[in-house]
Design an enzyme around this catalytic site. Structure first.
Site, PDB file in Angstrom:
ATOM      1  N   GLU A  60       0.671  -1.185  -0.304  1.00  0.00           N
ATOM      2  CA  GLU A  60       0.091  -0.040   0.292  1.00  0.00           C
ATOM      3  C   GLU A  60       1.013   1.124   0.257  1.00  0.00           C
ATOM      4  O   GLU A  60       0.592   2.374  -0.441  1.00  0.00           O
ATOM      5  CB  GLU A  60      -1.101   0.141   1.034  1.00  0.00           C
ATOM      6  N   GLU A  70       7.249 -22.556   7.491  1.00  0.00           N
ATOM      7  CA  GLU A  70       7.349 -21.344   8.893  1.00  0.00           C
ATOM      8  C   GLU A  70       8.736 -22.494  10.040  1.00  0.00           C
ATOM      9  O   GLU A  70       8.622 -21.080  10.378  1.00  0.00           O
ATOM     10  CB  GLU A  70       6.543 -21.175   9.114  1.00  0.00           C
TER      11      GLU A  70
END
Length: 271
Positions: free
Chosen positions: A81, A112
């Site tokens: 953004e 992960e």
């Protein structure tokens, strides 16, 4: 003191499947109301983190968010953004997720759990001691993120974190830890909920405050936003109108010529 993952504790609500929709949304909303109050308690930590990030970026460094699963996706969202909102290069703020691009839309098994891969992923992006790394993990125990921060520190890179348990291994690995304890989730262990909301609120604070420190906002306006659609062109035109006291069409022409509100206003002042 033993480390307890409050984010994994049983929900205080039972038999969710027996609740009406009204009961579900009311209880969910009541839980969500507690999140900003938990974030408020961490404001001193958040302030220190933002100041440290701003100092690095004002000196020419970049910001990297590193996470897995929901946490990684939230980092990518916040980073993505920044260019359209503030007109900065896409490489200035980057989101890195365990498992790579595929993990943005689907789970990548065991990604992960790799302690070494996070730093390798940052090395591929040319990480240097001029940059700043923020690890994001609700549990505060994700190996990919912890290993990344530990390697970053060993290589002279400043680090921060956003965790939703107190006293986590992730916080211990960070120079500027932010710990927000939101309590057990409505659905036990579903940390995309309150924990994810807390992370999003903090990421909003980080990117917004840093971009203001970098001079990407004037008054309360996004004067450097990218003009990627008609809505934003219209918004920018009205900013130029207000700033210069000129008519809509003249303001729009000036904006489209210079491609940002700030450049349009600055150029008009030079005439």
């Amino acid at each position: 003191m033993a480390f307890t993952k409050v984010t994994e504790q049983p929900s205080k609500y039972r038999h969710l499947e027996k609740m009406t929709v009204k009961e579900l949304v009311t209880n969910l909303n009541n839980e969500d109301k507690t999140v900003p109050l938990a974030v408020e308690k961490a404001l001193p930590q958040i302030e220190k983190l933002i100041i440290a990030i701003s100092d690095k970026m004002l000196a020419g460094g970049r910001l990297f968010y590193v996470g897995a699963g929901t946490s990684g996706r939230l980092g990518i969202l916040d980073a993505s953004e920044c260019p359209p909102t503030y007109g900065v290069p896409y490489e200035l703020v980057q989101g890195v997720i365990a498992g790579g691009k595929d993990a943005i839309i689907k789970s990548v098994e065991d990604a992960e759990d790799d302690m070494q891969q996070g730093w390798k992923d940052l090395q591929q992006r040319g990480i240097t001691s001029s940059d700043f790394v923020v690890g994001i993990a609700a549990s505060g125990t994700t190996p990919y993120v912890i290993g990344c921060l530990e390697d970053a520190r060993r290589n002279g890179v400043l680090t921060g974190c956003i965790a939703c348990n107190l006293g986590s291994p992730l916080a211990a690995a960070a120079d500027y830890p932010v710990e927000v304890e939101v309590g057990p989730e409505f659905v036990t262990g579903s940390t995309r909920m309150k924990s994810g909301t807390a992370q999003k609120l903090i990421l909003n604070m980080i990117s917004t405050s840093v971009m203001i420190q970098l001079g990407r906002v004037e008054d309360n306006r996004m004067v450097n936003m990218q003009l990627t659609n008609e809505k934003l062109v219209d918004r920018g035109t009205k900013m130029v109108m207000e700033k210069l006291g000129i008519e809509y069409e003249a303001a729009k022409a000036l904006l489209l010529k210079h491609h940002s509100v700030k450049k349009a206003v600055d150029a008009h002042g030079a005439y």
